[in-house]
Write a protein that holds these residues in place. Structure first.
Motif, short mmCIF file in Angstrom:
data_model
loop_
_atom_site.label_atom_id
_atom_site.label_comp_id
_atom_site.label_asym_id
_atom_site.label_seq_id
_atom_site.Cartn_x
_atom_site.Cartn_y
_atom_site.Cartn_z
N VAL A 1 45.14 37.00 40.50
CA VAL A 1 44.67 38.27 40.67
C VAL A 1 43.18 38.45 39.19
N GLU A 2 43.54 37.69 38.11
CA GLU A 2 42.21 38.11 37.43
C GLU A 2 41.27 37.30 38.55
N SER A 3 40.92 36.49 39.12
CA SER A 3 39.99 35.50 39.79
C SER A 3 39.30 36.41 40.21
N LEU A 4 40.57 37.18 41.80
CA LEU A 4 39.57 38.50 42.34
C LEU A 4 39.11 39.47 41.86
N CYS A 5 40.08 39.38 41.04
CA CYS A 5 39.12 40.78 40.53
C CYS A 5 37.81 40.65 39.73
N ASP B 1 31.06 43.95 33.96
CA ASP B 1 31.48 42.94 32.96
C ASP B 1 32.91 43.87 33.58
N MET B 2 34.04 42.41 33.07
CA MET B 2 35.41 43.29 33.19
C MET B 2 35.92 42.45 31.72
N VAL B 3 37.07 43.50 31.28
CA VAL B 3 38.39 43.27 30.58
C VAL B 3 39.92 42.91 31.19
N TYR C 1 43.78 44.69 44.08
CA TYR C 1 43.02 45.50 42.62
C TYR C 1 41.72 45.22 43.08
N ALA C 2 41.34 44.32 44.38
CA ALA C 2 39.53 44.51 44.81
C ALA C 2 39.39 46.42 45.69
#
Length: 150
Positions: free
Chosen positions: A32-36, A46-48, A134-135
């Motif tokens: 999920v983190e990779s997809l986001c 940028d993402m946290v 999520y995407a």
């Protein structure tokens, strides 16, 4: 300077890939983190990315988003969706656009899951799209904050 969004995940989401794969699929939270991250990159964001099983820690992450002048929040509060006034209050005080996400369609599940405190402050709610939601949530938030696909 790039805009930053926070993607926050509540209790038991660290167990994705193991927890009830018939309902939640086989993707892990790392997936999920990779997809986001890939979706954020498409919009120059940028993402946290954070997960916690602890309600107060999620409140702290939400407050951190405000302090750090994030552009918005995508949140899967998981079980806290239905119980947490503290998370509702924290999201309200950020004055940031919030997208609520759920992997499953909570309205097809037990009746106690039909109520969401978070929906009261969310600008959008996605449920039932699996982890792909999520995407979709990031794409929607990107549009709200004026981030253009690159």
């Amino acid at each position: 300077m790039a805009q930053t969004i926070y993607v926050l995940n509540g209790p038991n989401l660290n167990m994705l890939g193991v927890r009830e794969p018939a309902k939640y699929g086989s993707a892990t939270l790392k997936d999920v983190e990779s997809l986001c991250a890939d979706t954020c990159k498409r919009f120059g964001l940028d993402m946290v990315f954070r997960q916690s099983n602890i309600e107060g820690e999620l409140v702290t992450f939400i407050q951190e988003a405000r302090i750090n002048k994030a552009s918005g929040i995508v949140i899967n509060p998981a079980a806290y969706t239905h119980t947490s006034v503290a998370i509702l209050d924290a999201l309200t005080l950020t004055e940031l656009p919030v997208i609520e996400i759920h992997i499953t369609n909570v309205h097809q599940r037990e009746s106690f899951r039909h109520h969401s405190y978070v929906s009261k402050v969310a600008r959008g709610v996605l449920a039932g799209f699996g982890v792909q939601g999520y995407a979709l949530a990031i794409e929607g938030l990107a549009g709200m904050i004026g981030a253009k696909e690159r």
